[in-house]
Scaffold this motif. Sequence first.
Motif, short mmCIF file in Angstrom:
data_model
loop_
_atom_site.label_atom_id
_atom_site.label_comp_id
_atom_site.label_asym_id
_atom_site.label_seq_id
_atom_site.Cartn_x
_atom_site.Cartn_y
_atom_site.Cartn_z
N UNK A 37 40.50 25.40 34.81
CA UNK A 37 39.74 24.26 35.32
C UNK A 37 38.42 24.12 34.57
N UNK A 38 37.73 25.24 34.36
CA UNK A 38 36.47 25.21 33.64
C UNK A 38 36.64 24.75 32.20
N UNK A 39 37.74 25.16 31.60
CA UNK A 39 38.02 24.77 30.22
C UNK A 39 38.17 23.25 30.13
N UNK A 40 38.80 22.66 31.13
CA UNK A 40 38.99 21.21 31.11
C UNK A 40 37.72 20.46 31.50
N UNK A 41 37.09 20.90 32.58
CA UNK A 41 35.95 20.14 33.11
C UNK A 41 34.64 20.43 32.39
N UNK A 42 34.37 21.68 32.10
CA UNK A 42 33.08 22.05 31.51
C UNK A 42 33.07 21.97 29.99
N UNK A 43 34.15 22.39 29.37
CA UNK A 43 34.20 22.42 27.92
C UNK A 43 34.81 21.13 27.36
N UNK A 44 35.65 20.49 28.17
CA UNK A 44 36.25 19.23 27.76
C UNK A 44 37.46 19.36 26.87
N UNK A 45 38.15 20.49 26.95
CA UNK A 45 39.37 20.68 26.15
C UNK A 45 40.50 19.91 26.81
N UNK A 46 41.14 19.06 26.03
CA UNK A 46 42.27 18.27 26.54
C UNK A 46 43.51 19.15 26.65
N UNK A 47 44.22 19.02 27.74
CA UNK A 47 45.43 19.80 27.98
C UNK A 47 46.59 18.82 28.15
N UNK A 48 47.59 18.94 27.30
CA UNK A 48 48.74 18.04 27.35
C UNK A 48 49.59 18.28 28.60
N UNK A 49 49.73 19.54 28.98
CA UNK A 49 50.58 19.92 30.13
C UNK A 49 49.78 20.80 31.09
N UNK A 50 48.93 20.22 31.95
CA UNK A 50 48.08 21.04 32.82
C UNK A 50 48.86 21.94 33.79
N UNK A 86 51.68 31.80 23.19
CA UNK A 86 52.66 30.77 22.86
C UNK A 86 52.73 29.71 23.96
N UNK A 87 52.78 30.15 25.22
CA UNK A 87 52.84 29.21 26.34
C UNK A 87 51.56 28.38 26.43
N UNK A 88 50.41 29.02 26.21
CA UNK A 88 49.14 28.29 26.27
C UNK A 88 49.06 27.25 25.16
N UNK A 89 49.50 27.62 23.95
CA UNK A 89 49.48 26.66 22.84
C UNK A 89 50.39 25.48 23.14
N UNK A 90 51.55 25.77 23.72
CA UNK A 90 52.47 24.70 24.10
C UNK A 90 51.88 23.78 25.15
N UNK A 91 51.17 24.35 26.10
CA UNK A 91 50.55 23.54 27.16
C UNK A 91 49.39 22.71 26.62
N UNK A 92 48.64 23.29 25.71
CA UNK A 92 47.50 22.56 25.15
C UNK A 92 47.95 21.44 24.23
N UNK A 93 48.91 21.74 23.35
CA UNK A 93 49.34 20.77 22.36
C UNK A 93 50.48 19.90 22.86
N UNK A 94 51.26 20.44 23.77
CA UNK A 94 52.40 19.69 24.30
C UNK A 94 53.73 20.07 23.68
N UNK A 95 54.51 20.83 24.42
CA UNK A 95 55.90 21.07 24.12
C UNK A 95 56.32 21.90 22.93
N UNK A 96 55.44 22.62 22.27
CA UNK A 96 55.83 23.39 21.08
C UNK A 96 56.35 24.78 21.40
N UNK A 97 56.13 25.26 22.57
CA UNK A 97 56.44 26.67 22.83
C UNK A 97 57.86 26.87 23.34
N UNK A 98 58.25 28.12 23.38
CA UNK A 98 59.56 28.52 23.91
C UNK A 98 59.35 28.96 25.35
N UNK A 99 59.25 27.99 26.25
CA UNK A 99 58.86 28.29 27.63
C UNK A 99 59.78 29.29 28.31
N UNK A 100 61.07 29.17 28.11
CA UNK A 100 62.00 30.08 28.77
C UNK A 100 61.77 31.52 28.30
#
Length: 159
Positions: A18-31, A102-116
């Motif tokens: 939450x702080x990363x999004x609200x305070x730092x302003x990092x956009x998250x593709x998949x919150x 890997x999961x964090x990168x996928x969530x930040x960028x959107x869909x690149x990770x191997x979630x399973x």
Amino acid sequence: AFAGASAVAVAGSLLMVVGMQLLVGIAVAEPAQLLGFAALAALAFTAIVQALVVLFANRGWILALLLLVIQVAATGVPLTGFAAPGPLAALGAFMPLTRAIDAFQGALAGGRSNLAIDAVVLGAWLLGGVLVTLAVAAGLGQRGAEDGAGDEAMAAPTA
């Protein structure tokens, strides 16, 4: 002990997201994905550290730090522009930090990770840590019951 440590770890990870999004302003593709994997990673790391401490007492903290250093090296992150060397790269695929990144990168960028794969590896480390802790606790409880019974028998007056 695990419940309290887990609550703190999950709260901290969620606060970080939450702080990363609200305070730092990092956009998250998949919150939702980021929140879920942050909580799963926090629980997995908590279980790993608890299992190491239960197994090795205070030395478990040192082993947890050593495991962290190995994981950081295995991710290849400190080797900017280069991949981790062979054995570390192979090991990294099964390390929780690699899967969390890997999961964090996928969530930040959107869909690149191997979630399973990320979920299975993190879940396996979580389950393994909890099972080790429970096994050691059961063994200590069993030993304590046996020791206590022996002490009582020796302390009982004989007729």
